[in-house]
Motif scaffolding. Sequence first.
Motif, PDB file in Angstrom:
ATOM      1  N   ASP A 388       0.812  -1.212   0.000  1.00  0.00           N
ATOM      2  CA  ASP A 388       0.000   0.000   0.000  1.00  0.00           C
ATOM      3  C   ASP A 388       0.854   1.275   0.000  1.00  0.00           C
ATOM      4  OD1 ASP A 388       0.997  -0.298   2.523  1.00  0.00           O
ATOM      5  OD2 ASP A 388      -0.901   0.001   3.577  1.00  0.00           O
ATOM      6  N   ASP A 389       2.162   1.143  -0.210  1.00  0.00           N
ATOM      7  CA  ASP A 389       2.997   2.339  -0.336  1.00  0.00           C
ATOM      8  C   ASP A 389       2.601   3.114  -1.588  1.00  0.00           C
ATOM      9  OD1 ASP A 389       4.299   1.737   1.933  1.00  0.00           O
ATOM     10  OD2 ASP A 389       6.194   1.123   1.004  1.00  0.00           O
ATOM     11  N   SER A 390       2.625   4.429  -1.471  1.00  0.00           N
ATOM     12  CA  SER A 390       2.220   5.256  -2.611  1.00  0.00           C
ATOM     13  C   SER A 390       3.192   5.123  -3.771  1.00  0.00           C
ATOM     14  CB  SER A 390       2.107   6.722  -2.177  1.00  0.00           C
ATOM     15  OG  SER A 390       1.119   6.874  -1.180  1.00  0.00           O
ATOM     16  N   LEU A 391       4.469   4.939  -3.468  1.00  0.00           N
ATOM     17  CA  LEU A 391       5.465   4.829  -4.539  1.00  0.00           C
ATOM     18  C   LEU A 391       6.432   3.703  -4.205  1.00  0.00           C
ATOM     19  CD1 LEU A 391       6.811   5.872  -7.134  1.00  0.00           C
ATOM     20  CD2 LEU A 391       8.142   7.450  -5.701  1.00  0.00           C
ATOM     21  N   ILE A 392       6.514   2.732  -5.110  1.00  0.00           N
ATOM     22  CA  ILE A 392       7.471   1.639  -5.001  1.00  0.00           C
ATOM     23  C   ILE A 392       8.355   1.721  -6.241  1.00  0.00           C
ATOM     24  CG2 ILE A 392       7.774  -0.854  -4.860  1.00  0.00           C
ATOM     25  CD1 ILE A 392       5.000  -1.036  -3.615  1.00  0.00           C
ATOM     26  N   GLN A 393       9.660   1.904  -6.045  1.00  0.00           N
ATOM     27  CA  GLN A 393      10.540   2.152  -7.184  1.00  0.00           C
ATOM     28  C   GLN A 393      11.832   1.382  -7.019  1.00  0.00           C
ATOM     29  OE1 GLN A 393      11.245   6.269  -7.974  1.00  0.00           O
ATOM     30  NE2 GLN A 393      12.613   5.898  -9.703  1.00  0.00           N
ATOM     31  N   LEU A 394      12.252   0.762  -8.117  1.00  0.00           N
ATOM     32  CA  LEU A 394      13.547   0.118  -8.201  1.00  0.00           C
ATOM     33  C   LEU A 394      14.057   0.321  -9.626  1.00  0.00           C
ATOM     34  CD1 LEU A 394      15.777  -1.628  -6.928  1.00  0.00           C
ATOM     35  CD2 LEU A 394      14.559  -3.636  -7.805  1.00  0.00           C
ATOM     36  N   GLY A 395      15.142   1.067  -9.737  1.00  0.00           N
ATOM     37  CA  GLY A 395      15.651   1.360 -11.071  1.00  0.00           C
ATOM     38  C   GLY A 395      14.631   2.123 -11.886  1.00  0.00           C
ATOM     39  N   SER A 396      14.367   1.625 -13.069  1.00  0.00           N
ATOM     40  CA  SER A 396      13.422   2.302 -13.958  1.00  0.00           C
ATOM     41  C   SER A 396      11.986   1.845 -13.755  1.00  0.00           C
ATOM     42  CB  SER A 396      13.824   2.046 -15.421  1.00  0.00           C
ATOM     43  OG  SER A 396      13.769   0.647 -15.712  1.00  0.00           O
ATOM     44  N   ILE A 399       5.941   1.474  -9.305  1.00  0.00           N
ATOM     45  CA  ILE A 399       4.509   1.234  -9.061  1.00  0.00           C
ATOM     46  C   ILE A 399       4.005   2.437  -8.285  1.00  0.00           C
ATOM     47  CG2 ILE A 399       2.799  -0.193  -7.915  1.00  0.00           C
ATOM     48  CD1 ILE A 399       4.543  -2.594  -8.377  1.00  0.00           C
ATOM     49  N   VAL A 400       3.060   3.160  -8.903  1.00  0.00           N
ATOM     50  CA  VAL A 400       2.527   4.383  -8.313  1.00  0.00           C
ATOM     51  C   VAL A 400       1.083   4.112  -7.905  1.00  0.00           C
ATOM     52  CG1 VAL A 400       2.090   6.831  -8.634  1.00  0.00           C
ATOM     53  CG2 VAL A 400       4.034   5.749  -9.796  1.00  0.00           C
ATOM     54  N   LEU A 401       0.787   4.287  -6.625  1.00  0.00           N
ATOM     55  CA  LEU A 401      -0.564   4.116  -6.108  1.00  0.00           C
ATOM     56  C   LEU A 401      -1.127   5.500  -5.810  1.00  0.00           C
ATOM     57  CD1 LEU A 401      -2.831   2.235  -5.143  1.00  0.00           C
ATOM     58  CD2 LEU A 401      -1.742   2.198  -2.890  1.00  0.00           C
ATOM     59  N   VAL A 402      -2.086   5.912  -6.649  1.00  0.00           N
ATOM     60  CA  VAL A 402      -2.676   7.246  -6.517  1.00  0.00           C
ATOM     61  C   VAL A 402      -4.008   7.099  -5.798  1.00  0.00           C
ATOM     62  CG1 VAL A 402      -3.429   9.305  -7.730  1.00  0.00           C
ATOM     63  CG2 VAL A 402      -1.556   7.918  -8.675  1.00  0.00           C
ATOM     64  N   HIS A 403      -4.150   7.772  -4.669  1.00  0.00           N
ATOM     65  CA  HIS A 403      -5.374   7.702  -3.874  1.00  0.00           C
ATOM     66  C   HIS A 403      -6.389   8.717  -4.398  1.00  0.00           C
ATOM     67  CE1 HIS A 403      -3.560   5.050  -0.889  1.00  0.00           C
ATOM     68  NE2 HIS A 403      -2.480   5.826  -0.961  1.00  0.00           N
ATOM     69  N   THR A 404      -7.637   8.427  -4.077  1.00  0.00           N
ATOM     70  CA  THR A 404      -8.713   9.351  -4.445  1.00  0.00           C
ATOM     71  C   THR A 404      -8.467  10.701  -3.778  1.00  0.00           C
ATOM     72  OG1 THR A 404     -10.259   7.511  -4.621  1.00  0.00           O
ATOM     73  CG2 THR A 404     -11.204   9.708  -4.417  1.00  0.00           C
ATOM     74  N   GLY A 405      -8.630  11.759  -4.560  1.00  0.00           N
ATOM     75  CA  GLY A 405      -8.379  13.102  -4.047  1.00  0.00           C
ATOM     76  C   GLY A 405      -7.000  13.612  -4.385  1.00  0.00           C
ATOM     77  N   THR A 406      -6.200  12.788  -5.050  1.00  0.00           N
ATOM     78  CA  THR A 406      -4.874  13.214  -5.493  1.00  0.00           C
ATOM     79  C   THR A 406      -4.639  12.723  -6.916  1.00  0.00           C
ATOM     80  OG1 THR A 406      -3.814  11.234  -4.612  1.00  0.00           O
ATOM     81  CG2 THR A 406      -3.909  13.148  -3.154  1.00  0.00           C
ATOM     82  N   ARG A 423      -3.829   2.143  -9.458  1.00  0.00           N
ATOM     83  CA  ARG A 423      -2.477   1.588  -9.392  1.00  0.00           C
ATOM     84  C   ARG A 423      -1.875   1.618 -10.788  1.00  0.00           C
ATOM     85  NH1 ARG A 423      -0.287  -1.483  -5.316  1.00  0.00           N
ATOM     86  NH2 ARG A 423       1.508  -2.776  -5.798  1.00  0.00           N
ATOM     87  N   HIS A 424      -0.692   2.204 -10.904  1.00  0.00           N
ATOM     88  CA  HIS A 424      -0.047   2.383 -12.207  1.00  0.00           C
ATOM     89  C   HIS A 424       1.371   1.795 -12.136  1.00  0.00           C
ATOM     90  CE1 HIS A 424      -3.191   5.369 -13.240  1.00  0.00           C
ATOM     91  NE2 HIS A 424      -3.097   5.694 -11.952  1.00  0.00           N
ATOM     92  N   THR A 425       1.751   1.098 -13.200  1.00  0.00           N
ATOM     93  CA  THR A 425       3.092   0.530 -13.320  1.00  0.00           C
ATOM     94  C   THR A 425       3.833   1.245 -14.439  1.00  0.00           C
ATOM     95  OG1 THR A 425       2.302  -1.633 -12.564  1.00  0.00           O
ATOM     96  CG2 THR A 425       4.421  -1.567 -13.700  1.00  0.00           C
TER      97      THR A 425
END
Length: 833
Positions: A388-396, A399-406, A423-425
Motif C-alpha cells: 500500500d505504499d504510494s510509490l514503489i521504485q527500483l531502477g526504472s 509502481i505508483v498508487l494514486v489515492h482518491t483526491g490526489t 495503481r499504475h506501473t
Amino acid sequence: MKKQYKDRDDAVFDFDKLKLVEKPNATRNTGQNLPMNLEGCDGYLESLPLKPPNANQKDMTSIANMINVLTNPESLTAFGDAEANLAQPEALREGTPSSIYDPSSNLVKRLSKRASTAHAGAPGMMGHIVRPGCISFYEMDGKTYAVPQGRWLLISYKARWTDRNVSVDRDEIRSGQVLIIRIPPGAVGRIFDQGVPSLLAVGTHVFNSGNVKNAGTIVYANNPYFSHDKFRYVRVQRGKYAKVWAMVSSNGNKAMSPRLLGEGEHFIESHLFEFKGLVDISTKYIHHGSIHVVSVIEGEVSKITQDNHPRILGEGTHFIESVDFEYRGEENIIETLVIQHATITIVRVTLGKVALAWKDNTPFFIDEPGLYEYNSPDFKFVEFKDADDSLIQLGSRKIVLVHTGTVGVTYDNGNLKILDHGRHTLDSATHVFHRFLSTQQKSIRLSSQTAEEKAMRSKLLKQSKKAYTQTRQTMVSDNLPKSIADPDSDLTICETKDLVKVGLRADVFYSIEDPEKCINKIETDELEDLVRETAVATLTNIIRSTALNEIAQSKQVSAGGETGGLKVMPAPGVEEEEEQGGRTTTAFFEKAHDEFLDKLHDDFMSRYGVDIANIRIESFKIMDTELADQISKHALTTAQIENEMANLEGNSLISTTKERTAADVLNINALAKAEALQTKANADNRRMIEAAEAAAKAMRIESKARAEAESEAILEKARAEAEAIRLKAVAEAERAELLSQTKLGMQEALLSLYSNIVVESNKGVEKIIYMDPSVNRDSPFAIGSLQNLNYDLHSLSQMGVAAEHAGGSAPSNGAIKKSLSGGGNGKNRVVAN
C-alpha cells in the motif's frame, strides 16, 4: 528457475515442494550409504579375541593342579591343540573354564602325571597346613609348584616352601614364576605373554612361565574406548557417534579413512586405528575428515557449499562425503523472509508485501504471495515494500498508487502526464515520477502581509516545504516578525470608500480541477500564494468601493451558511427591510461574496484550472479605535433598548403561551376522558357479543351432542331388544325341543303356553264381571276349569300329533293360541274398553 504456488493455502508456503531445498535422500548426499561400523577396515574383528580362563576360582585344587601342570612347557601346546579340536564352542557360564581344564579330564590327569611335583599328604600332625581358601607355593629346580588346602610334606630335599597360605581372593597373585589373574564380570584383562599382547576373558587365569606381564584390567562400563597394543575396543551409546580413523585397503592402495561409528560395540586389531571421541547425534553439524553430517530440524534449512556449488538442505539428517565442503549455518524459515546463499535465493512473499529484486539486470517485482526460488547469479534480492505504499521504485520500474483526491505527476520523455487514482506501473526509464498533487478542496486565510513578512514566509517555505504544506494556514516560528504572532495578523486591512480602515477575517476555498493546466501555467507550490494575493487584492477593491455606513448597516456573515456556505445575520441596530414588490435589499456581504466569485472563479478556472469555490467572511473590525468605541457605545445603547423590548415581548409571549397551554391541557384531558369512555364501551360491547356467541356455540354443541347420544342410545336399545328376542326365541326353541322329547315335558310346555295365553288375554283388564258358566261356556273370557283344562290339553296334544303327521314339526305358538282362544268354563274377567 522459479516455481510459484498461487493457491491460497498451506501449499503456498510449503518448503518441501521447493526444488532447491534438498531432502536427505538427494543424489548428491554421497555419504548416505557410508558404513556405520568398521567392516572393510584392515584388522576388523567381529569380537575381541579373549583368552578363556583355565582354572575354577572356587576350586583350590583346580588352581593348584593348573600351576603344577604348567611347569611342563609342553602343557601349553597340549591345551592349545585341545581347544582347536573342539567341534564347536562350549556354552559355558561366564567365568567358568572349559571342560578341557577340569581336573577330572583325561588331559589334565595325563599332564598331571608328567609334572615332577615334590609334595605329598602328611600323616598325623606332621607337615605344612594350608588353610581353606588358600594355597601355598614351593620351589624346586627353579620351578614353582602349589598345593591346595590340607596337610602337606615336601618329599624332596630340593624343595622349599616360598609363600604359605596365600589367599586366592585377590585379583592378582604372584609367586616366583606363577601369576594368577582374576578378571571380574564386566571387565577384560590385558597381558603381555613374551611381549605378545593378549586379552583375558572373565574368570581365573593361571600362568607359570615367568614371561607373562599383567597390563591391568579394564571395566567396560567406565571406558567407552580402550586399547591394548593393537587391540581396540569402542562402545557407542545410544544418541552418539564415535569419530575414528582406520586403515582401508582398496585396489591395492591403503589409506587412513574416517568413519562414524553408530550405536553398539566395535572391535578392531590394528596399530593404525585412532579414536577421536564421541559426538551427540543431535549436533547440527558433525565434521569428521571427509564425512559431514548435517541435521536440519523442522522449521529450518541449512546452507552448505560442496565442490564449489551452493546447496540448501531441508528437514532431516544429511550424510555427505566430500573433501571440498563448507557449512554456512542454518536459517529459520518461519522468521526469515529471504534466504540467500551464494547464487541461491528463496523469497517468501507474504500478503501485503512486494519483493523488489534485480533479475538479469532488470528491475523485478513480486507481489503475489508465495514461495519463489532462484539459482542464478543474475538474481539479486533488494528489499520488501508494503503493497500500500504510494510509490514503489527500483531502477526504472515504478509502481505508483494514486489515492482518491490526489493525482500523480509524471513526465514521460519530458512530457507531462497526469495519473488518475488507481495503481499504475511505469517501466520506462524516461517515464519519471515527480510528485503527488492534491485535488481536494483547501482553505487559506486572507491576510495583509508586508514585504518583509512575504520574504520570510517564502524563505521558510523553501527550508521546510513539507512542514509548510502540512500546516497550510499559519506558520508559527520564532524567526517570524512579531506582527505575524499578533492576534490581528490574520486580518485583511482595507480602506472603505470614506477612507476608514477596517480589517476583515476571511477564508477562501479552492481546489485544482485541471491538474495538467495548473502545472503547465504555474508552479504548484506557489499556487497558494497566488490565490491569497489575488483574493486579498480583489476583496480590497470591493471594500474600497463601499462606504462604512453601508457595511455597518448590512447583514453580517457567519460561517456554515445554508447557501454557498453563507448565513447572513442582521447587523446590530439594523432591522431587516420587508419585502416590497417581491424585492429585498441586498446585504453588503452577500454582494461582496457574489462579486468576489464573479471576478475570480471563471478567471482562475480558465487560466489555471483552479476552482475558486467560495469565500467566507467571518468578521470585520474597525481599525480606528476611537471610531470603533463610538460605534460600540451606540450599538450597546441600541442593544439595551432592543433587549428591553425583547424582554417585554418575551413576557407577553410567556403569558399568552401559558394560557394557551392551560386551555390545551383542559382540551386534552376532555378528549382523553371521552376516548377512555368510548374505549371502555367498545370493550364492554365486544365482551358481551363474544360471551353471547360463546354461549350460543356451547348450546349448539350441547344439543348436537345430546341428540347424537339419544340416537345412539335408541339404536343400542333396539339392537339389544332384537338380540334379546332372538336369544329368547332360540332358547324357547331349544327348550321346546328338549321338552318335546318326553310326555311330561310336552304337557308342561302346553301348560306354560296355556298360562301365557291366559296372561296375555287378561292384560289391560279394567273391570271384572261375573257370569254363570252355564250360560256361556264357550266365551274366551271364561276362566278354565280343570275339566276344561284337560280338554284343552288333549286338544293341544292332538294338534301336535296331527302336525307331526302332517309336516313333521310342532305347531306354532300362534296356531295354538288361536285354537285355544274359545275354551274355558267358570267365572270370567271381562275387560270393558
